[in-house]
Design a protein around this motif. Structure first.
Motif, PDB file in Angstrom:
ATOM      1  N   GLN A  57      60.060  21.075   2.308  1.00 54.55           N
ATOM      2  CA  GLN A  57      60.490  22.470   2.321  1.00 54.55           C
ATOM      3  C   GLN A  57      59.865  23.239   3.490  1.00 54.55           C
ATOM      4  OE1 GLN A  57      62.938  23.606   0.377  1.00 54.55           O
ATOM      5  NE2 GLN A  57      63.049  21.534  -0.414  1.00 54.55           N
ATOM      6  N   SER A  58      58.634  22.892   3.853  1.00 58.57           N
ATOM      7  CA  SER A  58      57.946  23.586   4.951  1.00 58.57           C
ATOM      8  C   SER A  58      58.491  23.195   6.321  1.00 58.57           C
ATOM      9  CB  SER A  58      56.448  23.267   4.924  1.00 58.57           C
ATOM     10  OG  SER A  58      55.867  23.734   3.741  1.00 58.57           O
ATOM     11  N   HIS A  59      58.989  21.966   6.429  1.00 58.33           N
ATOM     12  CA  HIS A  59      59.483  21.441   7.714  1.00 58.33           C
ATOM     13  C   HIS A  59      60.823  20.745   7.483  1.00 58.33           C
ATOM     14  CE1 HIS A  59      55.541  22.308   9.415  1.00 58.33           C
ATOM     15  NE2 HIS A  59      55.032  21.741   8.342  1.00 58.33           N
ATOM     16  N   PRO A  60      61.895  21.507   7.278  1.00 55.92           N
ATOM     17  CA  PRO A  60      63.182  20.925   6.878  1.00 55.92           C
ATOM     18  C   PRO A  60      63.866  20.067   7.947  1.00 55.92           C
ATOM     19  CG  PRO A  60      63.406  23.279   7.241  1.00 55.92           C
ATOM     20  CD  PRO A  60      61.948  22.967   7.331  1.00 55.92           C
ATOM     21  N   GLN A  61      63.408  20.111   9.174  1.00 59.00           N
ATOM     22  CA  GLN A  61      64.020  19.309  10.243  1.00 59.00           C
ATOM     23  C   GLN A  61      63.382  17.925  10.363  1.00 59.00           C
ATOM     24  OE1 GLN A  61      66.740  20.383  11.782  1.00 59.00           O
ATOM     25  NE2 GLN A  61      66.592  22.308  10.666  1.00 59.00           N
ATOM     26  N   ARG A  62      62.263  17.690   9.662  1.00 58.72           N
ATOM     27  CA  ARG A  62      61.525  16.431   9.785  1.00 58.72           C
ATOM     28  C   ARG A  62      61.611  15.598   8.517  1.00 58.72           C
ATOM     29  NH1 ARG A  62      55.797  18.524  11.978  1.00 58.72           N
ATOM     30  NH2 ARG A  62      55.576  18.746   9.744  1.00 58.72           N
ATOM     31  N   ALA A  63      61.512  14.293   8.687  1.00 58.19           N
ATOM     32  CA  ALA A  63      61.358  13.372   7.566  1.00 58.19           C
ATOM     33  C   ALA A  63      59.863  13.290   7.237  1.00 58.19           C
ATOM     34  CB  ALA A  63      61.885  11.997   7.935  1.00 58.19           C
ATOM     35  N   HIS A  64      59.553  12.905   6.000  1.00 59.95           N
ATOM     36  CA  HIS A  64      58.166  12.792   5.573  1.00 59.95           C
ATOM     37  C   HIS A  64      57.984  11.541   4.723  1.00 59.95           C
ATOM     38  CE1 HIS A  64      58.714  17.073   6.360  1.00 59.95           C
ATOM     39  NE2 HIS A  64      57.467  17.021   6.771  1.00 59.95           N
TER      40      HIS A  64
END
Length: 130
Positions: A57-64
């Motif tokens: 949610q904090s970094h919607p453009q990245r995979a985690h």
């Protein structure tokens, strides 16, 4: 619930678990995704899903990916980018005990010997989607 003394104990423990997870530095931070490795501890197992979702949610453009160390390997939780929720299942299915949904998937036991392969496959999976 708020009148129960145990509620405050649980609430404090919840935020303590999250603080511990958020203090861990990424094992790998790339343009398309970030990988965290948490220790083999009760708090990391309790917070794994919550921490993974907060990162997404904090970094919607990245995979985690959040890995939890365990005897002989890791438990893995993968979240595809919220902005493009696909590919988590494809990545995890490349490993013996992997599976899940397009946007969120996991690996029950990633052997230590597959750690470097996972890191490379993770980066490749989500770099190809951008």
């Amino acid at each position: 619930i708020e009148g129960e003394p145990i509620f405050e104990v649980l609430r404090t423990a919840y935020f303590d678990d999250l603080d511990r997870a958020e203090s861990v530095q990424p094992a790998r931070a790339g343009e398309h995704g970030v990988v965290y490795v948490l220790p083999d501890a009760a708090w990391s197992r309790r917070v794994n899903g919550i921490f993974s979702n907060r990162l997404s949610q904090s970094h919607p453009q990245r995979a985690h990916a959040v890995l939890i160390a365990r005897h002989g390997g890791y438990t893995v939780s993968v979240r595809a980018p919220v902005a493009q929720p696909a590919g988590a299942d494809e990545l995890c299915l490349r490993f013996e005990s992997g599976g899940g949904r397009r946007g969120a998937a996991g690996i029950n036991l990633l052997p230590e010997s597959d750690f470097a392969r996972f890191m490379a496959e993770f980066e490749r999976q989500f770099a190809e989607r951008n």
